[in-house]
Design a protein around this motif. Sequence first.
Motif, PDB file in Angstrom:
ATOM      1  N   THR A 131       0.831  -1.196   0.000  1.00 33.08           N
ATOM      2  CA  THR A 131       0.000   0.000   0.000  1.00 33.08           C
ATOM      3  C   THR A 131       0.862   1.241   0.000  1.00 33.08           C
ATOM      4  OG1 THR A 131      -1.808  -1.119   1.105  1.00 33.08           O
ATOM      5  CG2 THR A 131      -1.766   1.277   1.261  1.00 33.08           C
ATOM      6  N   VAL A 132       1.902   1.210   0.777  1.00 29.20           N
ATOM      7  CA  VAL A 132       2.799   2.350   0.869  1.00 29.20           C
ATOM      8  C   VAL A 132       3.542   2.559  -0.434  1.00 29.20           C
ATOM      9  CG1 VAL A 132       4.846   3.187   2.013  1.00 29.20           C
ATOM     10  CG2 VAL A 132       3.033   2.144   3.317  1.00 29.20           C
ATOM     11  N   SER A 133       3.910   1.473  -1.082  1.00 31.19           N
ATOM     12  CA  SER A 133       4.679   1.626  -2.307  1.00 31.19           C
ATOM     13  C   SER A 133       3.883   2.324  -3.387  1.00 31.19           C
ATOM     14  CB  SER A 133       5.194   0.270  -2.788  1.00 31.19           C
ATOM     15  OG  SER A 133       4.128  -0.572  -3.134  1.00 31.19           O
ATOM     16  N   ALA A 134       2.583   2.130  -3.414  1.00 24.30           N
ATOM     17  CA  ALA A 134       1.763   2.851  -4.386  1.00 24.30           C
ATOM     18  C   ALA A 134       1.880   4.343  -4.157  1.00 24.30           C
ATOM     19  CB  ALA A 134       0.308   2.411  -4.274  1.00 24.30           C
ATOM     20  N   ALA A 135       1.986   4.711  -2.917  1.00 23.21           N
ATOM     21  CA  ALA A 135       2.098   6.132  -2.586  1.00 23.21           C
ATOM     22  C   ALA A 135       3.415   6.710  -3.065  1.00 23.21           C
ATOM     23  CB  ALA A 135       1.966   6.316  -1.088  1.00 23.21           C
ATOM     24  N   LEU A 136       4.457   5.956  -2.988  1.00 24.09           N
ATOM     25  CA  LEU A 136       5.755   6.506  -3.353  1.00 24.09           C
ATOM     26  C   LEU A 136       5.903   6.701  -4.843  1.00 24.09           C
ATOM     27  CD1 LEU A 136       8.339   7.634  -2.428  1.00 24.09           C
ATOM     28  CD2 LEU A 136       9.306   5.364  -2.468  1.00 24.09           C
ATOM     29  N   VAL A 137       5.133   5.966  -5.622  1.00 22.35           N
ATOM     30  CA  VAL A 137       5.187   6.205  -7.049  1.00 22.35           C
ATOM     31  C   VAL A 137       4.964   7.674  -7.302  1.00 22.35           C
ATOM     32  CG1 VAL A 137       3.488   6.086  -8.883  1.00 22.35           C
ATOM     33  CG2 VAL A 137       4.814   4.127  -8.297  1.00 22.35           C
ATOM     34  N   LEU A 138       4.063   8.286  -6.475  1.00 19.60           N
ATOM     35  CA  LEU A 138       3.836   9.708  -6.612  1.00 19.60           C
ATOM     36  C   LEU A 138       5.120  10.457  -6.371  1.00 19.60           C
ATOM     37  CD1 LEU A 138       1.877  12.088  -6.808  1.00 19.60           C
ATOM     38  CD2 LEU A 138       1.599  11.901  -4.357  1.00 19.60           C
ATOM     39  N   ALA A 139       5.959   9.885  -5.594  1.00 18.14           N
ATOM     40  CA  ALA A 139       7.133  10.554  -5.135  1.00 18.14           C
ATOM     41  C   ALA A 139       8.187  10.758  -6.175  1.00 18.14           C
ATOM     42  CB  ALA A 139       7.715   9.741  -4.005  1.00 18.14           C
ATOM     43  N   VAL A 140       8.110  10.081  -7.268  1.00 12.19           N
ATOM     44  CA  VAL A 140       9.269  10.149  -8.127  1.00 12.19           C
ATOM     45  C   VAL A 140       8.866   9.954  -9.560  1.00 12.19           C
ATOM     46  CG1 VAL A 140       9.763   7.726  -7.949  1.00 12.19           C
ATOM     47  CG2 VAL A 140      11.621   9.334  -8.174  1.00 12.19           C
ATOM     48  N   LYS A 149      -2.277  27.271  -7.060  1.00 13.63           N
ATOM     49  CA  LYS A 149      -3.056  26.223  -6.397  1.00 13.63           C
ATOM     50  C   LYS A 149      -3.021  26.417  -4.878  1.00 13.63           C
ATOM     51  CE  LYS A 149      -3.185  24.297 -10.501  1.00 13.63           C
ATOM     52  NZ  LYS A 149      -2.505  25.276 -11.308  1.00 13.63           N
ATOM     53  N   THR A 150      -4.085  25.948  -4.215  1.00 12.84           N
ATOM     54  CA  THR A 150      -4.151  25.994  -2.752  1.00 12.84           C
ATOM     55  C   THR A 150      -4.537  24.611  -2.245  1.00 12.84           C
ATOM     56  OG1 THR A 150      -6.472  26.669  -2.777  1.00 12.84           O
ATOM     57  CG2 THR A 150      -4.826  28.435  -2.685  1.00 12.84           C
ATOM     58  N   PRO A 151      -4.204  24.299  -0.982  1.00 15.04           N
ATOM     59  CA  PRO A 151      -4.607  22.996  -0.447  1.00 15.04           C
ATOM     60  C   PRO A 151      -6.125  22.939  -0.297  1.00 15.04           C
ATOM     61  CG  PRO A 151      -3.414  24.289   1.211  1.00 15.04           C
ATOM     62  CD  PRO A 151      -3.418  25.084  -0.043  1.00 15.04           C
ATOM     63  N   VAL A 152      -6.722  21.879  -0.829  1.00  9.55           N
ATOM     64  CA  VAL A 152      -8.178  21.728  -0.759  1.00  9.55           C
ATOM     65  C   VAL A 152      -8.610  20.523   0.067  1.00  9.55           C
ATOM     66  CG1 VAL A 152      -8.589  22.959  -2.923  1.00  9.55           C
ATOM     67  CG2 VAL A 152      -8.291  20.478  -2.963  1.00  9.55           C
ATOM     68  N   GLY A 153      -7.665  19.657   0.408  1.00  6.62           N
ATOM     69  CA  GLY A 153      -8.004  18.491   1.207  1.00  6.62           C
ATOM     70  C   GLY A 153      -6.764  17.795   1.723  1.00  6.62           C
ATOM     71  N   LYS A 154      -6.935  17.118   2.855  1.00  6.51           N
ATOM     72  CA  LYS A 154      -5.813  16.407   3.471  1.00  6.51           C
ATOM     73  C   LYS A 154      -6.339  15.118   4.100  1.00  6.51           C
ATOM     74  CE  LYS A 154      -1.888  17.113   6.513  1.00  6.51           C
ATOM     75  NZ  LYS A 154      -1.099  18.066   7.279  1.00  6.51           N
ATOM     76  N   ALA A 155      -5.546  14.051   3.998  1.00  5.46           N
ATOM     77  CA  ALA A 155      -5.934  12.762   4.576  1.00  5.46           C
ATOM     78  C   ALA A 155      -4.682  11.998   4.980  1.00  5.46           C
ATOM     79  CB  ALA A 155      -6.733  11.948   3.561  1.00  5.46           C
ATOM     80  N   ARG A 156      -4.822  11.166   5.988  1.00  5.61           N
ATOM     81  CA  ARG A 156      -3.718  10.307   6.431  1.00  5.61           C
ATOM     82  C   ARG A 156      -4.034   8.871   6.043  1.00  5.61           C
ATOM     83  NH1 ARG A 156      -0.662  10.749  12.084  1.00  5.61           N
ATOM     84  NH2 ARG A 156       0.236  12.413  10.814  1.00  5.61           N
ATOM     85  N   LEU A 157      -3.035   8.212   5.460  1.00  8.58           N
ATOM     86  CA  LEU A 157      -3.181   6.793   5.178  1.00  8.58           C
ATOM     87  C   LEU A 157      -2.635   6.009   6.359  1.00  8.58           C
ATOM     88  CD1 LEU A 157      -3.948   4.459   3.286  1.00  8.58           C
ATOM     89  CD2 LEU A 157      -1.603   4.531   2.416  1.00  8.58           C
ATOM     90  N   ARG A 158      -3.503   5.198   6.921  1.00  3.07           N
ATOM     91  CA  ARG A 158      -3.112   4.244   7.958  1.00  3.07           C
ATOM     92  C   ARG A 158      -3.420   2.865   7.409  1.00  3.07           C
ATOM     93  NH1 ARG A 158      -5.569   8.229  11.510  1.00  3.07           N
ATOM     94  NH2 ARG A 158      -3.916   9.107  12.796  1.00  3.07           N
ATOM     95  N   GLY A 218      -2.831  -0.359  11.231  1.00  6.67           N
ATOM     96  CA  GLY A 218      -2.372   0.344  12.419  1.00  6.67           C
ATOM     97  C   GLY A 218      -1.110   1.161  12.246  1.00  6.67           C
ATOM     98  N   PHE A 219      -0.534   1.150  11.067  1.00  3.71           N
ATOM     99  CA  PHE A 219       0.684   1.921  10.800  1.00  3.71           C
ATOM    100  C   PHE A 219       0.325   3.225  10.095  1.00  3.71           C
ATOM    101  CE2 PHE A 219       2.276  -2.447  10.855  1.00  3.71           C
ATOM    102  CZ  PHE A 219       3.380  -2.325  11.700  1.00  3.71           C
ATOM    103  N   ASP A 220       0.880   4.341  10.554  1.00  3.61           N
ATOM    104  CA  ASP A 220       0.763   5.603   9.829  1.00  3.61           C
ATOM    105  C   ASP A 220       1.753   5.554   8.674  1.00  3.61           C
ATOM    106  OD1 ASP A 220      -1.123   6.596  11.575  1.00  3.61           O
ATOM    107  OD2 ASP A 220       0.338   7.652  12.808  1.00  3.61           O
ATOM    108  N   VAL A 221       1.258   5.782   7.458  1.00  6.30           N
ATOM    109  CA  VAL A 221       2.070   5.637   6.263  1.00  6.30           C
ATOM    110  C   VAL A 221       2.489   7.000   5.706  1.00  6.30           C
ATOM    111  CG1 VAL A 221       2.157   4.668   3.937  1.00  6.30           C
ATOM    112  CG2 VAL A 221       0.910   3.460   5.741  1.00  6.30           C
ATOM    113  N   TYR A 222       1.521   7.857   5.417  1.00  5.47           N
ATOM    114  CA  TYR A 222       1.811   9.197   4.912  1.00  5.47           C
ATOM    115  C   TYR A 222       0.589  10.081   5.098  1.00  5.47           C
ATOM    116  CZ  TYR A 222      -0.592   7.463   0.716  1.00  5.47           C
ATOM    117  OH  TYR A 222      -1.496   6.912  -0.151  1.00  5.47           O
ATOM    118  N   ASP A 223       0.829  11.384   5.045  1.00  9.13           N
ATOM    119  CA  ASP A 223      -0.235  12.381   4.981  1.00  9.13           C
ATOM    120  C   ASP A 223      -0.279  12.880   3.543  1.00  9.13           C
ATOM    121  OD1 ASP A 223      -0.982  12.348   7.701  1.00  9.13           O
ATOM    122  OD2 ASP A 223       0.635  13.731   8.219  1.00  9.13           O
TER     123      ASP A 223
END
Length: 191
Positions: free
Chosen positions: A8-17, A43-52, A55-60
Amino acid sequence: MNRPVLHTVSAALVLAVGCMNLLPANAQATAPEPTLSAALQDKTPVGKARLRYWGFDVYDASLWALPGFDARQFESQRFGLELAYLRDFKGADIAERSIDEMKGLAAIEPAQATRWTQAMSKLFPDVKRGDRITGVHVPGSGARFYLNGKLLGEVADDAFSRLFFGIWLSTKTSQPRMRETLIQGIAGTTR
């Protein structure tokens, strides 16, 4: 770390690079902005969410867009999605998981999936806790990626960009609660 969390976390990192240049013949390339502030200047921030996950916090995650952003038509609008990492992850694992997430959204030809996976595996950095990676969707062009505000590179492939950002914004996402939290503050958006 167990494999489901890593996936799940690795999908997020694709965004990273994404220092890939997979430029289709008909794409019109424009030079990427060298800094995130230039790429998201209006652009301005329009929304924020945390991926858990388990039980592990992964990213905001933070969604950056213009007023009037329509989540139903995210593919046609320029926006940014920032991931502020709360854990360390390997780039190669992120590439593999990202392709899996993208395949959950749409059919991808095996040869294309192989090219995207190989390119991401070569280019994705390992991410450390505290790193912020922001992807900018540029309709008709592709995805640009910034690490802590500085340009990493781009994937000059509109199909890649649509599916990649669909990991978070598509109605078919594997994380529907996260999507809802990211877009809940957008006035007038039908989910």
